[in-house]
Design an enzyme around this catalytic site. Structure first.
Site, PDB file in Angstrom:
ATOM      1  N   ARG A 164       0.994 -17.661   4.113  1.00 11.10           N
ATOM      2  CA  ARG A 164       0.183 -17.156   5.015  1.00 11.10           C
ATOM      3  C   ARG A 164       0.667 -15.855   5.642  1.00 11.10           C
ATOM      4  NH1 ARG A 164      -4.513 -18.612   7.981  1.00 11.10           N
ATOM      5  NH2 ARG A 164      -4.428 -18.604  10.291  1.00 11.10           N
ATOM      6  N   LYS A 222      -7.378 -26.362  10.738  1.00 12.49           N
ATOM      7  CA  LYS A 222      -6.836 -26.355  11.910  1.00 12.49           C
ATOM      8  C   LYS A 222      -7.666 -25.583  13.182  1.00 12.49           C
ATOM      9  CE  LYS A 222      -2.593 -25.009  14.214  1.00 12.49           C
ATOM     10  NZ  LYS A 222      -0.835 -24.499  14.080  1.00 12.49           N
ATOM     11  N   ARG A 225      -3.535 -22.524   4.886  1.00  9.03           N
ATOM     12  CA  ARG A 225      -2.570 -23.326   5.430  1.00  9.03           C
ATOM     13  C   ARG A 225      -2.298 -24.303   4.417  1.00  9.03           C
ATOM     14  NH1 ARG A 225      -6.197 -21.954   9.458  1.00  9.03           N
ATOM     15  NH2 ARG A 225      -5.365 -21.222  11.332  1.00  9.03           N
ATOM     16  N   HIS A 239       4.099 -22.084   5.119  1.00  9.57           N
ATOM     17  CA  HIS A 239       3.502 -20.964   6.129  1.00  9.57           C
ATOM     18  C   HIS A 239       4.029 -19.471   5.481  1.00  9.57           C
ATOM     19  CE1 HIS A 239       1.770 -19.770   9.709  1.00  9.57           C
ATOM     20  NE2 HIS A 239       2.421 -19.013   9.681  1.00  9.57           N
ATOM     21  N   TYR A 271       2.930 -10.888  13.103  1.00 11.36           N
ATOM     22  CA  TYR A 271       2.899 -10.338  11.904  1.00 11.36           C
ATOM     23  C   TYR A 271       2.965  -8.900  11.782  1.00 11.36           C
ATOM     24  CZ  TYR A 271       1.895 -15.218  11.142  1.00 11.36           C
ATOM     25  OH  TYR A 271       2.070 -16.805  11.287  1.00 11.36           O
ATOM     26  N   HIS A 280      -7.989 -16.304  12.105  1.00 15.15           N
ATOM     27  CA  HIS A 280      -7.360 -16.256  13.171  1.00 15.15           C
ATOM     28  C   HIS A 280      -8.409 -15.960  14.535  1.00 15.15           C
ATOM     29  CE1 HIS A 280      -3.364 -15.439  11.524  1.00 15.15           C
ATOM     30  NE2 HIS A 280      -2.763 -16.228  12.594  1.00 15.15           N
TER      31      HIS A 280
END
Length: 324
Positions: free
Chosen positions: A275, A192, A165, A272, A307, A298
């Site tokens: 990523r 995050k 990120r 983003h 994705y 994740h």
């Protein structure tokens, strides 16, 4: 009433000095329970709700279910579902922290929220992914022989390969990176999804293509910039002087500008995109879900599914091989 008021004693004379100190520490822990970005967003959301309620002579705390229904109906005219959901979460948190029942959990609000989502849709409009072939195109167009080109190559490649990120990129320090015989190991102290600072180690192996090798791009940059400590990615002035660390906003602008240089619409790309590009490319290459999640950090597989689904749209497609 603020969201820390339940820790405020009614009369400081009624409690001992020790308990007062414990209350003070508890308030600090409560204040740190959310990230600074989340607190800013929640604070802004609550202020907007208070002001709207005041302008219509409604009570904001506690708010009646009808009040919240009118509010989210108004928001539905211009706001996305994800934005409204966050604002509802702010209202809910304020009520529960202050000792009131959240109006968001009432049948009335839930029913209207369901209907509103059906009308405005819940699809998230994310940034386009930068695929590997596009990443190579972008890097080929970087200004060779200039320090900014060396930095941007390292920023793009490391951000892409590490599925980082933008906050993680700007927070990266030389002290967080170690080199092994297999590549680089990046230690992320906080991110995050890791607000408690447990930390994650992300491995960046040597690349087979020198153009997109994370290790080579990193070494080229720190050598050219003479960086031995502190932030890895830094500002560069027009005289090629290396300045302080980049901001998250700077990373977004760099990615957009680099994409524009090769003819990609800058409105559709951002930080983003690095990523999401890694996730999409890894999925198309047949990497297992748990392997991708290990690199991206994740927490839930459903966050990764959008994705994977997009990357595999043409895999075993019914419209392929039927004579079109």
């Amino acid at each position: 009433m603020n969201n820390l008021s339940w820790l405020q004693p009614q009369d400081s004379n009624e409690v001992s000095t020790e308990v007062q100190e414990l209350q003070h520490e508890a308030r600090e822990y409560l204040a740190n329970s959310k990230s600074s970005n989340t607190k800013r967003a929640y604070g802004s959301d609550w202020k907007q709700f208070e002001e709207w309620c005041a302008s219509h002579a409604f009570a904001s705390l506690p708010a009646e279910p009808d009040t919240l229904v009118y509010y989210i109906t108004m928001l539905g005219k211009t706001k996305k579902a994800s934005t409204i959901k966050r604002k509802m979460a702010t209202v809910s948190q304020r009520h529960e922290t202050a000792g009131y029942k959240s109006p968001t959990k009432t049948p009335l609000v839930r029913g209207v929220w369901e209907g509103l989502q059906r009308k405005i849709g819940i699809k998230e409009e994310g940034r386009e992914a930068i695929w590997l072939y596009e990443l190579r195109q972008v890097i080929k167009e970087l200004p060779h022989g200039k320090l900014i080109g060396v930095r941007n190559r390292a920023l793009l490649v490391i951000g892409w390969a590490g599925a980082l990120r933008r906050s993680e990129l700007v927070g990266l320090h030389i002290e967080d990176i170690s080199k092994t015989r297999d590549g680089l190991i990046i230690h992320l102290n906080q991110s995050k999804t890791d607000q408690k600072g447990e930390g994650h180690d992300v491995a960046l192996p040597f690349g087979s293509n020198p153009l997109t090798c994370p290790v080579r791009s990193f070494e080229d940059w720190i050598s050219a910039a003479g960086i031995t400590e502190g932030p890895v990615f830094r500002r560069i002035d027009r005289h090629e002087n290396v300045m302080g660390g980049l901001t998250a906003q700077s990373v977004r602008l760099i990615v957009k500008k680099c994409c524009e240089e090769v003819g990609l619409d800058p409105k559709r790309y951002g930080a983003h995109s690095l990523r999401s590009g890694f996730c999409s490319q890894a999925a198309r290459a047949g990497k297992a879900e748990h392997q991708i999640m290990k690199q991206t950090r994740h927490k839930r597989s459903d966050s990764l599914q959008r994705y994977i689904k997009k990357a595999n749209l043409f895999e075993d497609n019914a419209a392929s091989g039927i004579g079109l």
